[in-house]
Design a protein around this motif. Sequence first.
Motif, short mmCIF file in Angstrom:
data_model
loop_
_atom_site.label_atom_id
_atom_site.label_comp_id
_atom_site.label_asym_id
_atom_site.label_seq_id
_atom_site.Cartn_x
_atom_site.Cartn_y
_atom_site.Cartn_z
N GLU A 92 -4.86 -29.33 7.92
CA GLU A 92 -5.64 -30.57 7.86
C GLU A 92 -6.74 -30.60 8.91
O GLU A 92 -7.81 -31.18 8.69
N LYS A 93 -6.48 -30.00 10.06
CA LYS A 93 -7.43 -30.04 11.18
C LYS A 93 -8.47 -28.92 11.11
O LYS A 93 -9.29 -28.80 12.00
N SER A 94 -8.46 -28.12 10.04
CA SER A 94 -9.30 -26.92 9.98
C SER A 94 -10.29 -26.93 8.83
O SER A 94 -10.03 -27.50 7.78
N ASP A 95 -11.39 -26.23 9.06
CA ASP A 95 -12.40 -26.00 8.03
C ASP A 95 -12.27 -24.62 7.40
O ASP A 95 -12.85 -24.35 6.35
N ALA A 96 -11.55 -23.72 8.07
CA ALA A 96 -11.41 -22.34 7.62
C ALA A 96 -10.13 -21.77 8.23
O ALA A 96 -9.62 -22.31 9.21
N VAL A 97 -9.65 -20.67 7.65
CA VAL A 97 -8.42 -20.03 8.12
C VAL A 97 -8.64 -18.54 8.30
O VAL A 97 -9.23 -17.88 7.44
N VAL A 98 -8.13 -18.02 9.42
CA VAL A 98 -8.08 -16.59 9.66
C VAL A 98 -6.63 -16.22 9.92
O VAL A 98 -5.95 -16.86 10.72
N VAL A 99 -6.15 -15.21 9.21
CA VAL A 99 -4.80 -14.72 9.39
C VAL A 99 -4.91 -13.39 10.15
O VAL A 99 -5.52 -12.44 9.66
N MET A 100 -4.33 -13.38 11.34
CA MET A 100 -4.31 -12.16 12.14
C MET A 100 -2.91 -11.56 12.04
O MET A 100 -2.07 -12.04 11.28
N VAL A 101 -2.64 -10.51 12.79
CA VAL A 101 -1.35 -9.83 12.71
C VAL A 101 -0.22 -10.77 13.12
O VAL A 101 -0.39 -11.63 13.98
N GLY A 102 0.91 -10.61 12.46
CA GLY A 102 2.07 -11.43 12.78
C GLY A 102 3.26 -11.06 11.94
O GLY A 102 3.21 -10.13 11.14
N GLY A 103 4.32 -11.80 12.12
CA GLY A 103 5.58 -11.54 11.42
C GLY A 103 5.77 -12.46 10.24
O GLY A 103 4.81 -12.89 9.58
N THR A 104 7.02 -12.82 9.99
CA THR A 104 7.33 -13.62 8.81
C THR A 104 6.72 -15.01 8.85
O THR A 104 6.33 -15.55 7.82
N GLY A 105 6.63 -15.61 10.04
CA GLY A 105 6.00 -16.93 10.14
C GLY A 105 4.55 -16.88 9.75
O GLY A 105 4.05 -17.74 9.02
N THR A 106 3.85 -15.86 10.22
CA THR A 106 2.43 -15.70 9.88
C THR A 106 2.26 -15.44 8.39
O THR A 106 1.36 -16.00 7.75
N LEU A 107 3.13 -14.63 7.82
CA LEU A 107 3.07 -14.35 6.39
C LEU A 107 3.33 -15.62 5.58
O LEU A 107 2.65 -15.89 4.58
N ASP A 108 4.27 -16.44 6.03
CA ASP A 108 4.55 -17.72 5.37
C ASP A 108 3.31 -18.62 5.40
O ASP A 108 2.94 -19.21 4.40
N GLU A 109 2.66 -18.69 6.55
CA GLU A 109 1.46 -19.51 6.68
C GLU A 109 0.34 -19.00 5.77
O GLU A 109 -0.35 -19.78 5.11
N ALA A 110 0.18 -17.69 5.73
CA ALA A 110 -0.86 -17.09 4.90
C ALA A 110 -0.63 -17.36 3.42
O ALA A 110 -1.55 -17.75 2.69
N THR A 111 0.60 -17.17 2.97
CA THR A 111 0.85 -17.35 1.54
C THR A 111 0.77 -18.82 1.14
O THR A 111 0.38 -19.12 0.01
N GLU A 112 1.08 -19.73 2.05
CA GLU A 112 0.95 -21.16 1.70
C GLU A 112 -0.51 -21.52 1.44
O GLU A 112 -0.81 -22.17 0.43
N ILE A 113 -1.42 -21.12 2.30
CA ILE A 113 -2.84 -21.48 2.09
C ILE A 113 -3.37 -20.79 0.83
O ILE A 113 -4.14 -21.37 0.08
N LEU A 114 -2.93 -19.57 0.57
CA LEU A 114 -3.39 -18.87 -0.64
C LEU A 114 -2.84 -19.53 -1.90
O LEU A 114 -3.53 -19.61 -2.92
N GLU A 115 -1.62 -20.03 -1.83
CA GLU A 115 -1.04 -20.74 -2.98
C GLU A 115 -1.80 -22.04 -3.24
O GLU A 115 -2.08 -22.39 -4.38
N LEU A 116 -2.16 -22.74 -2.17
CA LEU A 116 -2.95 -23.96 -2.32
C LEU A 116 -4.30 -23.65 -2.96
O LEU A 116 -4.76 -24.37 -3.85
N LYS A 117 -4.93 -22.57 -2.52
CA LYS A 117 -6.22 -22.17 -3.10
C LYS A 117 -6.06 -21.77 -4.56
O LYS A 117 -6.89 -22.13 -5.40
N LYS A 118 -5.01 -21.02 -4.86
CA LYS A 118 -4.77 -20.55 -6.22
C LYS A 118 -4.71 -21.72 -7.20
O LYS A 118 -5.22 -21.63 -8.31
N HIS A 119 -4.13 -22.82 -6.77
CA HIS A 119 -3.96 -23.98 -7.64
C HIS A 119 -5.09 -25.00 -7.51
O HIS A 119 -5.02 -26.09 -8.08
N GLY A 120 -6.13 -24.65 -6.74
CA GLY A 120 -7.28 -25.53 -6.62
C GLY A 120 -7.10 -26.73 -5.72
O GLY A 120 -7.87 -27.69 -5.79
#
Length: 179
Positions: A92-120
């Motif tokens: 909510e506080k962001s205009d853009a997202v960058v996913v850098m290296v990380g573990g399962t938490g980072t992967l969870d965050e990345a896939t959530e934003i991509l799922e939101l984008k996928k569904h418009g």
Amino acid sequence: MRICVFLSAADLDARYTRPAREFGELLGKGGHTLVWGGSDTGLMKVVADGVQDAGGRLCGVSVDFLAARARAGADEMVIATGLAERKRLMLEKSDAVVVMVGGTGTLDEATEILELKKHGHTDTPVVLLNTDGFYDGLKTQFRRMEAEGFLPRPLTDLVFFAEEPVGALAYLEESAGIR
């Protein structure tokens, strides 16, 4: 621009810390605000140091069980009650997202934003910073998903893969009409 960065709070070697520091410095020099997990440890600390040292602003969103690790001196710090709320607030506080290296938490965050984008549900630009080929396997998997019909939108509409920090920021600034 307020740029959310999802990344690890782990202490890692120079092949990961150098690009995190560089990206932070680029954000700060560009007058951008970092929105991040708020931690003052590991790569989260490295990127925040880079932003702050270069004159940028820091907006942290920590979580109650990690509040003791939250960075003192951030321009803004919010403590969420759980991980789901933390992700929601960061986005909510962001205009853009960058996913850098990380573990399962980072992967969870990345896939959530991509799922939101996928569904418009958002048109937020998303970059995966593929430091040292870290996301090569994920890139291959996404391409397979696209080729086999699992993505209703072209992969290039969902995410941009950058190999270097300067390319990541250039893509975001171009997407926002900055320059």
